[in-house]
Each structure stands twice: as C-alpha cells, then as structure tokens.
Design an enzyme around this catalytic site. Structure first.
Site, PDB file in Angstrom:
ATOM      1  N   TYR A  86     132.871 -35.923   5.213  1.00  0.00           N
ATOM      2  CA  TYR A  86     131.568 -35.276   5.064  1.00  0.00           C
ATOM      3  C   TYR A  86     131.271 -34.410   6.288  1.00  0.00           C
ATOM      4  CZ  TYR A  86     130.878 -38.852   1.415  1.00  0.00           C
ATOM      5  OH  TYR A  86     131.013 -39.663   0.315  1.00  0.00           O
TER       6      TYR A  86
ATOM      7  N   GLY B 232     120.812 -39.658  -1.289  1.00  0.00           N
ATOM      8  CA  GLY B 232     120.847 -38.745  -0.155  1.00  0.00           C
ATOM      9  C   GLY B 232     119.472 -38.191   0.159  1.00  0.00           C
TER      10      GLY B 232
ATOM     11  N   GLN C  54     112.067 -36.684   1.950  1.00  0.00           N
ATOM     12  CA  GLN C  54     112.934 -37.157   0.878  1.00  0.00           C
ATOM     13  C   GLN C  54     113.366 -38.601   1.127  1.00  0.00           C
ATOM     14  OE1 GLN C  54     116.156 -34.348   0.778  1.00  0.00           O
ATOM     15  NE2 GLN C  54     114.969 -32.748  -0.241  1.00  0.00           N
TER      16      GLN C  54
END
Length: 333
Positions: A57, A295, A301
């Site tokens: 990642y 995520g 978020q």
C-alpha cells in the site's frame, strides 16, 4: 465498539477495523499525509483499536504513516495487521508470479510479483517492523497466494516468526477453500481476509462454513465496494483519473445498485445513519464474518465508520434489506 476474538488466538480486534489501503495513495489518486494521520488518530480515539495495512500500500508509505501515527500511543492497546508476498522492487530478481503492473508517482510502470518464499517472508517482516516502528506484528498475513512457492514453506516461515516473537498470529488473504485446507495442515490459522460485500457473497457457499467449523475468523475487505455502496458516487462525486475505481466500479450495474440503495435508504434514515454505516453494520452481522475493514482518508470518515457499530438493526429491517438484496443479486447474476 465491539471486539471479537480472532480465531483461537488471544487477540481481540475491534469489529470495525481501520483499513489502510487508501492512505498509501497509490491507485487511489494520492493522499494527504496529515489527513491520513488524523484518520488513524480519530479511529483510535473512537474505539477502533485494529489497523490493517500492507507493504504494497503506497510502496511502504501506508506502514510508515501508521508508524508515525501510533508513535507515543500505548502499543499494547493497538493491534497491527500487515501482510507480505507482493514484491515490487528488484530484490527478488524476477522470482515469483507476475501479478500486474502498478505505477509509481511519475506514472512509470512498476511490475508487482506474488512471492512468498521463506527467505522473502523473513525479509519483508523485518522491513515492516522497521516502517511500523514496532518490535512485533499482531497478525501477519500472506497478501495473495503464490503459485511458485509451496504453501507449506510459506506457513513454516510464519510459524518461525511466531516462535521468534516477531508476530503473534498467522493469517491468510485471498485463499480459496482448497488453499486454506492445505495451509491448515502446517500451521494453526487465525484468519483469512477476503473480499466480501452485499454485492459479493460468493464466500458464503464453502469458505464461510469451513471457517466457522475450524475456528478461523474471516476478515472482510471491500465491504463498501471501495465506496460504491456509500451512494455518493451516484450524486456527482468525481474520481481522479489515476484512481483505480474508475475501472473497478464498471463490473457492477450502476442503475441496479442505485435502485437498491434508494430502497434501503429509509432504514438508514430511521437510525439517523448514513448508507455506509448501515452497510458496514449489516456486514458485521453476517455469519462467519468476524472483522470488517473500513478505510478512511480523514478524521470525519473514521469517526463515521466507528459509529456504525452502534446501529441496531431489527429483525424486520434485516429481512427487508436481505429481501431487496436478493432481488438485485438475481438481476446481477
């Protein structure tokens, strides 16, 4: 937050676990460093104690950001899940199984190989420990099956790392039933991380029953189908040109998905929740699904994801969701 035991290990993970793929930036249209760190901090501050990442990642960036974000925190209260087996540099001399070509920040192709030899696993584990700034990994997982390396060799390497105290538990990612059965002959498996969502339920046929029967936890990734099931991409949201989701979303029928989300929107509204929270909570309630990855690219978020666990879905609401899901599944088949 709710916490669940991972397999037969002593690890208790937050049911909603922070998924750190997007903060690596690569394939996701880039990232903002401070936003990413803020997202990790917000997750930890709101009950999410587990973080899932991988060397691939962002070509190491995701792990580095996590290491920076958890510095000074009580490490014993944080569970780090990382992986091995995707090699993008030239150190493997072309060994392994070519997977695909990624791109670097300049847009140059970067060949990625699946490579899970014992030597490579030991090497990658040491590199991850350094990037994460820790002396142990809670759960180490093979990222993708490598057809060029015997599964027993890969599992034996993880067993060695457990004996050395460098990892606490061994897990799989993206293994099918046959591969899981072979791996289980060599090592006690804690988990298998696989793709699972309302639109992708194939694992329910064989993998889920086997995992339940053998005390192997399933970690579900892409429960929101990389944002599609949030509904915002039907409301003029735009993706950057280098975001892989421009192609990924194409496998689904947008009209059917939008119609389904409109059907279940009232359930979310009745809970004062967002669609993404409702979808995450539904996923946590499915048989065999122990942990759900979510995520977040900013603190807002992350907080929203953590709050999804507080939604209480009644049997009537669950039946309503499942009935409408069955209809769309028939049409998508």
């Amino acid at each position: 937050m709710e916490y669940r035991k991972l397999g037969t290990t002593d690890l208790n993970l937050s049911v909603i676990t922070y998924g750190a793929f997007a903060i690596g930036g690569s394939m996701w249209g880039g990232n903002e460093k401070q936003d990413s760190i803020d997202a990790i901090h917000a997750s930890l501050d709101h009950g999410i104690t587990s973080i899932d990442t991988a060397p691939f990642y962002g070509f190491g960036l995701s792990e580095e950001l996590i290491g920076e974000a958890i510095k000074g925190r009580d490490r014993s209260k944080i569970q780090i899940l990382t992986k091995f087996g995707l090699v993008w540099d030239k150190s493997n001399n072309g060994k392994g199984e070519h997977f695909f070509d990624a791109s670097d920040e300049q847009g140059n192709p970067v060949p990625v190989f699946k490579f899970a030899s014992k030597e490579n696993i030991i090497k990658e584990a040491e590199e991850s420990l350094k990037r994460l700034g820790t002396d142990y990994i809670d759960l180490l997982q093979i990222h993708w099956p490598d057809a060029t390396t015997p599964i027993s060799e890969t599992m034996e390497a993880m067993e060695l790392l457990i004996q050395q105290g460098k990892i606490k538990a061994a897990g799989l990612c993206n293994y099918d039933l046959s591969q899981m059965q072979t791996a289980a002959e060599t090592i006690k498996l804690a988990s298998n991380q696989v793709s699972y969502s309302m639109l992708n339920r194939g694992i329910e046929n064989e993998l889920v029953p086997f995992s339940i029967a053998n005390d192997i936890s399933i970690i579900a990734y892409s429960p929101l189908e990389r944002g599609l099931l949030t509904g915002k991409y039907f409301k003029n949201a735009r993706l950057k040109s280098d975001d892989h989701r421009n192609g990924y979303f194409g496998q689904f029928n947008p009209e059917l998905v939008e119609a389904f989300l409109n059907k279940i929107q009232p359930v979310a509204d009745s809970q004062n929740a967002t669609l993404s929270q409702l979808v995450l909570r539904w996923t946590t309630l499915q048989p065999g699904i122990a942990i759900v990855l979510a995520g977040a690219r900013n603190a807002k978020q992350a907080i929203e994801n953590a709050a999804a666990i507080n939604i209480s879905i009644s049997d009537e609401e669950l039946n309503f969701i499942n009935e409408n899901l069955a209809l769309i599944s028939q049409q998508l088949a």
